[in-house]
Design a protein around this motif. Structure first.
Motif, short mmCIF file in Angstrom:
data_model
loop_
_atom_site.label_atom_id
_atom_site.label_comp_id
_atom_site.label_asym_id
_atom_site.label_seq_id
_atom_site.Cartn_x
_atom_site.Cartn_y
_atom_site.Cartn_z
N PRO A 98 0.92 4.36 -3.61
CA PRO A 98 -0.16 5.35 -4.13
C PRO A 98 0.25 6.51 -3.52
O PRO A 98 0.08 7.83 -3.65
CB PRO A 98 -1.55 4.90 -3.92
N ASN A 110 0.90 -1.16 -0.02
CA ASN A 110 0.00 -0.09 0.00
C ASN A 110 0.79 1.04 -0.10
O ASN A 110 0.34 2.34 0.32
CB ASN A 110 -0.93 0.07 1.23
N GLU A 162 -6.95 11.63 -4.47
CA GLU A 162 -5.91 10.92 -4.44
C GLU A 162 -5.37 10.38 -3.10
O GLU A 162 -5.20 9.40 -2.59
CB GLU A 162 -4.78 11.40 -5.13
N GLU A 194 3.19 8.34 -5.05
CA GLU A 194 2.74 9.13 -6.21
C GLU A 194 2.17 10.39 -5.96
O GLU A 194 2.27 11.41 -6.66
CB GLU A 194 1.89 8.19 -6.81
N VAL A 195 1.12 10.45 -5.02
CA VAL A 195 0.50 11.71 -4.74
C VAL A 195 1.29 12.74 -4.05
O VAL A 195 1.09 13.90 -4.59
CB VAL A 195 -0.63 11.25 -3.89
N LYS A 208 -7.81 7.92 -1.34
CA LYS A 208 -7.78 6.75 -2.10
C LYS A 208 -6.14 5.97 -1.36
O LYS A 208 -6.20 4.70 -1.17
CB LYS A 208 -7.52 6.50 -3.41
N ALA A 209 -5.37 6.70 -1.34
CA ALA A 209 -3.81 6.40 -0.88
C ALA A 209 -3.85 5.99 0.54
O ALA A 209 -3.11 5.03 0.93
CB ALA A 209 -2.95 7.19 -1.33
#
Length: 900
Positions: A488, A485, A523, A491-492, A526-527
């Motif tokens: 993400p 996990n 984002e 990336e954000v 979600k992350a």
């Protein structure tokens, strides 16, 4: 026309002394030819190769011209399996006690001698004559594989080392070496003097040396000499293979075997940990003044001078050498010399050696670095008090100045922080507080992304690369559990940092900082929840791998000493995402405080704070749902006979309540039950007692037993039994309404709170708005429920168990077919423990129980039977005693629904 020489070959040396056959072969040699074209040369070489092949084929035919037979020596001839294997070759078979009589016969035969002992006079005599010798396992293997016996120049007992190519190093005793060579040859192995590409095993007594380094570099198996002796001990097993991993791993040479190592300059806890690791890997801990000390491992972060051991040949090394050796099995000492390290930091410019210096040097350097930053006008240099939150954001979990470490990303961001404001004409000469707090946000975000880059490049990517090789540190499943996990979030925040850099390069007081958070809100939602929710599982997996896999532990230790990590472990780095969102919220608050209401960013910052709060609430709600679903799995695993459909993605766990049953409709009055309240149902289960109740099933691993799964749709009313502070009931609808009553046994559970929550959940599930109407109050008299204390003592539990045992034994015996004497004896034994009246004390009841248990069936005579038959009904009623009322099951009339 080409003239070819005649070449004569004498085959006598191949066929023995009595063979004098001479064959003349016209052999072509390239040196006698002169050709005008390359094509003629090519054709001549082909003809030459063909003639040479004819020669080789003829040689092989000549060798096999002698007839072949098998001689079974000694006890081998009596073994049926060996005899059957010998017969499968279709060759003549002879037997001999010693084989010497066969050896003295005419040499017109080619004989294979089968011996079960490769020592002794017979073996030595046969081997001296260079005859073919096989062991029974080798003969059986050839028969099973349908192979020919071949022409073996050495005795072969079995093929346990078939395909093994070994090399020796460090074995000085000639007798031991000779013994090892003979055993390896006897098991079908091969031995080479030097290591090459065909070598499979290196045999040595201690680690170190050129051959050991070569073997570790090319992943060869390094074993002790005991590997050969252990394989020979199991030589008679046909299925045994010396290269099996389960057998080889017990004889693998450990990383520090034969080494005496001293640890110098480490803290007490770290020193003890390294000693433990050393002992686990075959090394011996030594003191600095030990003349046999082979290595001194130095903590380069605390040690300023080179230690002086007694032995001049002792290697003085950095701690990296120790952990690299654990990880890879070998590390070259020349690459980790502590003396070279001291020379390097002495000759390194001050601006480049901050992170390689010992701690005392780092402190002074950090102080000068801080002063330099203040002079350059960074946020630290402002005369105003900085936010305590931004300070905390610059500190690691262990309160060290983590963000001063110089990873490549951080160095790049530092240049950006210092260089770009000077290059930008738009940057005001005097920095505002809004700009300073923006710089806090920008700096911490840059450092945070640098930490994420370190986790990705230094740990995750490296472990995934090794997982694709034949020697992984962790398997792919374990890597996914730890880093699954993570991407993400990386990336954000990379995207957020790019936006912050643009704002920094083109700073204006009215720039929209809040838009960066608002644009990345989805984002972030979600992350972060998957990472935060499964952080504990990730941490447990990381700790397990760190504890169970020494090479992975060494990998973590090596990376921890690198500047990118700032001496922080992977677990310390992985907790940073959990701390980041609260930090961002406080940093945005600081910016908002210094943003005027007329600034366009004021409203954006307020919306950004709401977005961060929304992300946090979403994380908390998702975490609650995740924990609820995980709780369902735990509950299901703890209950024996639990319905499989209890585990459902549409169901969530709400509350647990421990009770004792007041009625007798489920398990029995006084039984300890547990009510698990879910979003749509209630699971009723019985707790397995550690005392009496487990006597009937001591081997079960489940802690509870399933009784009933009640849907919330079927609950008509929740009844508060008003004359008891802890009693309540559930009225279930149906063809015939049922009432279950309980008393709460958990003192921490408040009855009024629990029944209200239960009613609210029933109303939510049935889509009702009148949850208060689901709860009614009634007295125990109205319900005809006995609310007397059911938390009985140990003695009462004993009576209750005895009563249940009596009922079971009574059902087990068929008294209609049992002799009268046995029937009366069993009846007396099962009824007498409870006394003749309810007024007996517990002591007298126990006394009667002990007396009854001592009753002998043979002592019950006919006179006693006659007296019992002639006794009055009242006397009989006194003799057929019943348990006290306090432990009798009460069976109330359940038809109380009408009054409710």
């Amino acid at each position: 026309m080409l003239h070819l020489p005649l070449v004569q070959f004498n085959f006598g040396s191949h066929l023995g002394k009595k063979s004098n056959k001479v064959v003349t072969v016209q052999r072509q040699s390239a040196s006698y030819f002169t050709y005008a074209a390359d094509e003629e040369l090519k054709q001549a070489k082909l003809r030459q190769a063909a003639l040479c092949q004819v020669y080789e084929d003829f040689t092989e035919m000549s060798i096999t011209t002698l007839p072949t037979r098998i001689c079974l020596v000694g006890g081998v001839g009596q073994d049926a399996d060996t005899l059957q294997a010998a017969e499968s070759f279709g060759l003549p078979i002879v037997t001999s006690d010693t084989g010497l009589d066969i050896l003295g016969e005419s040499s017109d035969w080619r004989t294979f001698y089968v011996l079960d002992d490769f020592e002794g006079a017979s073996f030595e005599a046969i081997h001296k004559q260079k005859e073919c010798i096989l062991g029974p396992p080798a003969l059986k293997y050839a028969a099973e594989m349908k192979q020919t016996l071949g022409q073996n120049s050495r005795p072969i007992y079995n093929y346990a080392m078939r395909g093994v190519v070994t090399c020796f190093t460090g074995i000085r005793k000639k007798d031991e070496l000779t013994k090892l060579v003979n055993l390896i040859h006897s098991m079908g192995g091969c031995i080479k003097k030097d290591l090459n590409t065909k070598t499979t095993h290196l045999i040595c007594n201690h680690s170190g040396g050129e051959k050991y380094q070569y073997a570790k570099t090319f992943r060869l198996t390094v074993v002790r000499p005991a590997w050969v002796f252990a394989a020979w001990a199991d030589r008679n097993s046909l299925e045994f293979d010396a290269t099996q991993e389960n057998f080889t791993k017990t004889h693998r040479l450990k990383a520090f075997e034969g080494q005496k190592i001293c640890f110098f300059g480490f803290p007490v806890e770290e020193h003890q940990h390294m000693v433990d690791v050393l002992l686990e890997n075959g090394g011996v801990c030594a003191e600095l003044d030990d003349p046999e000390c082979s290595h001194v491992v130095v903590d380069e972060h605390t040690t300023l001078t080179k230690p002086e051991p007694k032995n001049n040949h002792t290697h003085i090394l950095k701690s990296d050498w120790f952990w690299y050796t654990i990880q890879n099995g070998y590390a070259n000492e020349m690459d980790y010399l502590f003396g070279d390290y001291l020379d390097s930091i002495t000759n390194t410019p001050n601006t480049d050696r901050r992170d390689s210096l010992p701690i005392s040097f780092n402190k002074r350097k950090r102080k000068r670095f801080s002063q330099r930053i203040q002079l350059e006008g960074t946020p630290l240099g402002s005369g105003k008090r900085r936010s305590s939150v931004s300070d905390a954001g610059l500190l690691s979990v262990s309160n060290s100045l983590f963000d001063c470490t110089t990873s490549p990303d951080k160095l790049e961001s530092d240049k950006l922080l210092h260089a770009e404001p000077e290059a930008s004409d738009a940057t005001p000469a005097k920095k505002s507080m809004r700009f300073n707090h923006f710089m806090d946000f920008y700096t911490t975000e840059s450092n945070y992304v640098g930490i994420l880059d370190t986790i990705l490049n230094l740990f995750k990517n490296k472990l995934e690369e090794l997982a694709e090789t034949n020697d992984p540190l962790l398997n792919k499943s374990e890597i996914k559990t730890i880093f699954g996990n993570f991407l993400p979030i990386h990336e954000v925040h990379q995207s957020m940092l790019e936006h912050l850099r643009k704002l920094h390069a083109n700073w204006r007081e009215d720039c929209l900082i809040g838009d960066i958070i608002i644009q990345h809100r989805d984002e972030l939602i979600k992350a972060y929840p998957p990472y935060v929710n499964f952080f504990e599982q990730m941490k447990e997996q990381l700790q397990y791998c760190d504890r169970e896999y020494p090479r992975f532990h060494a990998f973590l230790k090596i990376n921890q000493t690198k500047p990118e990590c700032g001496r922080q472990g992977l677990q310390d780095l992985m907790i940073r995402p959990v701390q980041r969102l609260p930090s961002i919220s406080l940093l945005l608050n600081d910016i908002l405080k210094h943003t005027t209401s007329g600034n366009a960013d004021h409203g954006r910052l307020e919306e950004a704070l709401k977005a961060i709060k929304q992300v946090t609430l979403h994380i908390n709600e998702d975490k609650r749902r995740t924990e609820s679903r995980m709780a369902i799995f735990d509950i299901f695993n703890d209950i024996e006979g639990c319905p499989a459909h209890l585990v459902s993605s549409n169901r969530s766990f709400i509350l647990k309540c421990e009770v004792n049953e007041l009625s007798d409709s489920l398990s029995g009055r006084g039984d300890s039950l547990v009510l698990y309240l879910f979003s749509d149902s209630i699971e009723l289960c019985k707790r397995r007692s550690k005392g009496f109740n487990t006597a009937k099933s001591p081997s079960t691993a489940k802690t509870h037993k399933h009784l009933k799964l009640i849907s919330l749709n079927t609950i008509r009313l929740v009844i508060d039994i008003s004359d008891s502070p802890r009693a309540f009931g559930l009225l279930l609808r149906g063809d015939k309404e049922k009432l279950y009553t309980f008393t709460i046994s958990d003192e921490e559970t408040d009855k009024s709170v629990y029944v209200k929550k239960l009613c609210n959940q029933i109303a939510a599930h049935t889509c009702r708005t009148d949850a208060d109407k689901l709860l009614i109050c009634r007295t125990s008299q109205e319900l005809e429920v006995d609310i007397s204390d059911v938390n009985v003592s140990t003695l009462s539990k004993a009576f209750k168990l005895a009563a249940k045992t009596r009922l079971k034994v009574g059902r087990a015996f068929s008294f209609n077919k049992t002799p009268n004497k046995l029937k009366r004896a069993v009846s007396t034994m099962m009824t007498s423990p409870f006394g003749s009246t309810n007024s007996l004390t517990p002591a007298s009841q126990l006394a009667q129980m002990r007396l009854a248990s001592c009753t002998n069936i043979n002592e019950v005579d006919d006179e006693d039977c006659a007296s019992m038959r002639s006794s009055s009904p009242s006397t009989q009623s006194e003799m057929l005693v019943v348990p006290p009322l306090s432990v009798q099951p009460t069976r109330k009339n359940k038809a109380v629904v009408g009054r409710i």
